[in-house]
Design a protein around this motif. Structure first.
Motif: not given
Ligand code: ADP
Ligand code: MG
Length: 574
Positions: A219-244
């Motif tokens: 709920e406190a994260s932003l979706p990540v999805e990026a590709r470049a050539g054979t590279l792919r990054l996916a997942g969830l990045a916590g919103a800065p406000q929810a940092a611990r």
């Protein structure tokens, strides 16, 4: 001891394995990690973990994977025997979790190990014990059971390094969590001392993250999805406000393998730079996919470190992908204060100040009447003056000799509590207050164990807590200064700090950090309405407090606007 005159000898096989085991089998959790990876390599779709006594007594993994044929059973236990690679070429493109062919042999050299397995083609299962046994017929459905009992029974010196059962179980839970996060397509269950502690069916990555990291995380994260050539990054990045305050929810996987890597963590830090306060830590769950030829996983036997062929490109890719994912919030709230500096020009567009004046003047009169304080205009007033009003529940407006004082009441209170905690602790003990209703919260097994183990340290910090269940802690007393704040959050942070730095470190080298974190949970939250006498009391406390000019995160706590500043604002006398 002298080496002079001793001949060079080839070490016996068992000793070689025991030496290797030092690198692979650090504790029960490392056994669990290896067995789980083997089950995944065998194509399992359902994996059951059974632990006893934190894994020291038993680690058992049951899978429904491909199984081992009778003639392969003894080989599985031999050192440098693997079904996963055959050549250097294979090694360079390795797609399985294992490939070194040494985990089972290493484990078998420091524990009692047995395997029962059945392939799809076989009419029944075969079982083997590592201590010199030959395969014997057994009963089970297709798949494999690996049972590891009595870790370090034959190496007592290493057994001494095992921590409490709860601590070891906590590490096992973490190893389990890492594997289960990486493979949401596989069903997992975890049992400890006969009790089911986790159970999850095959599900979507988002569902799996919710099950393992809690509902708040996605709920406190932003979706990540990026590709470049054979590279792919996916997942969830916590919103800065929810940092611990701690780096305890940071999961980075490379080709499905949990890793700790300098290049990747630096890229993440760069992406979050300027978005986080002080040393707050973002939460994240990220999966990087890369051509196996571009990454060397054979850096360390536990394979938690990797080496990228082109680390510069990986760094850029990960950093930019994350930055893009995080950008929607970059314009939002918490960043605003970071950009305000003491000398920032005041923009004259806001009319609020002017409009509020008549009411403020009235309130100021009431304030001095209520507080019984001398009228500020006639006598020398205290440095921060007297409160006039509160603005939107966030700022205190006060009048002093020079003009107008603006106070961020949350930041100021935080600083006051922090300094009070410091002198409390210096004086020997933090004053405690018994809570009417204990504050209970969900805790990891490691936290429950730490609460028990470090009871004295916690008491010195004014905290009294005890287990309310295997995964629950209840705070019964809290520092009097903080008893009205977020006690559960406070307790969680303190435990984490103690776990990270040990009780000694938390109270010495990391003391200020610890106390600042505690103060953060106590402080008056923004939007709480204060009465004028309360505001005046806060101003007086600020004057009496060291370093009251900035809060614990380095933000300013107050600004002075002199009469000259205000005149300039209204173009008076120009
Ligand atoms: P590695 O995983 O590096 O090959 P291990 O010592 O962990 O080395 O395992 C040795 C071999 O035993 C594996 O290569 C595999 O063939 C077999 N094996 C181990 N665990 C399992 C399992 N759960 N199911 C099927 N085969 C297994
Ligand atoms: Mg293996």
């Amino acid at each position: 001891m002298s080496f002079r005159g001793s001949a060079i000898r080839v070490l016996p096989d068992l000793l070689i394995s025991q030496i290797a085991a030092g690198e692979v089998v650090e504790r029960p959790a490392s056994v669990l990690k290896e067995l789980l990876e083997n089950a995944l390599d065998a194509g399992a779709t359902e994996i059951q973990v059974t632990l006893d006594q934190g894994g020291a007594r038993r680690v058992q993994v049951d899978d429904d994977g491909a199984g081992l044929a009778k003639e392969d059973l003894p080989l599985a236990l031999a050192r440098h025997a693997t079904s996963k690679i055959r050549s250097l070429d294979d090694l360079q493109a390795v797609a399985t979790m294992g490939f070194r062919g040494e985990a089972l042999a290493s484990i078998a050299s420091v524990a009692r190990l047995s395997i029962a397995s059945r392939t799809k083609e076989s009419s029944h299962a075969w079982a083997i014990r590592a201590e010199g046994g030959t395969p014997e017929p057994a009963a089970r459905a297709s798949g494999t059971t690996v049972l590891v009992e009595d870790l370090y029974f034959n190496t007592p010196a290493r057994k001494k390094f095992l921590r409490t059962e709860q601590t070891e179980f906590g590490h096992c839970e973490e190893a389990f969590r890492r594997v289960a996060l990486a493979r949401p397509d596989v069903a997992f269950s975890l049992k400890h001392n006969g009790r089911v502690s986790a159970h999850m069916r095959a599900q979507t990555p988002a569902e799996r993250a919710t099950v393992l990291l809690g509902r708040e995380f996605p709920e406190a994260s932003l979706p990540v999805e990026a590709r470049a050539g054979t590279l792919r990054l996916a997942g969830l990045a916590g919103a800065p406000q929810a940092a611990r305050p701690r780096a305890d929810a940071q999961y980075f996987f490379v080709n499905g393998r949990f890793v700790r890597d300098r290049v990747l963590s630096h890229a993440v830090r760069e992406a979050y730079r300027d978005l986080l306060h002080g040393d707050r830590q973002p939460a994240y769950l990220l999966f990087l996919e890369i051509d196996p030829r571009g990454v060397d996983v054979n850096v360390h036997p536990a394979k938690i470190e990797v080496r990228f062929r082109d680390s510069g490109a990986i760094h850029q890719f990960v950093m930019h992908a994350l930055k893009r994912a995080l950008s929607p919030t970059a314009a939002e709230a918490p960043i605003a204060y970071a950009t305000v500096s003491r000398g920032a020009p005041i923009r004259p567009m806001q009319s609020g100040l002017g409009l509020a004046q008549p009411a403020a003047a009235y309130q100021q009169f009431m304030a001095t009447a209520v507080a019984g304080a001398p009228l500020p205009a006639t006598e020398a007033s205290p440095p921060l003056g007297y409160a006039l009003a509160q603005l939107h529940g966030v700022y205190i407006l006060a009048q002093n000799e020079a003009g107008l004082v603006l106070v961020d009441m949350h930041a100021a209170h935080e600083r006051i509590v922090y300094e009070a905690l410091k002198s409390n602790l210096d004086a020997g003990k933090v004053e405690r207050q018994q809570l009417l209703v204990p504050a209970a919260f969900r805790a990891e097994a490691l936290d429950v164990a730490a609460a028990e183990e470090h009871r004295d340290t916690l008491e010195r910090l004014g905290l009294e807590m005890s287990a309310a269940g295997p995964n629950e802690l209840a705070v019964r007393a809290a520092p009097a200064l903080l008893a009205n704040g977020d006690v559960a959050g406070l307790a969680r942070d303190v435990l984490r700090e103690i776990r990270e730095h040990g009780p000694g470190g938390a109270l010495s080298a990391h003391r200020d950090e610890l106390l600042a974190g505690m103060a953060c949970h106590a402080a008056v939250r923004a939007n709480r309405l204060l009465t004028v006498p309360e505001m005046n009391a806060l101003l007086r406390e600020m004057e009496a407090t060291e370093r009251a000019g900035s809060c614990n995160h380095g933000r300013p706590t107050w600004y002075q606007l002199t009469m000259a500043d205000l005149d300039r604002l209204f173009l008076r006398g120009q």
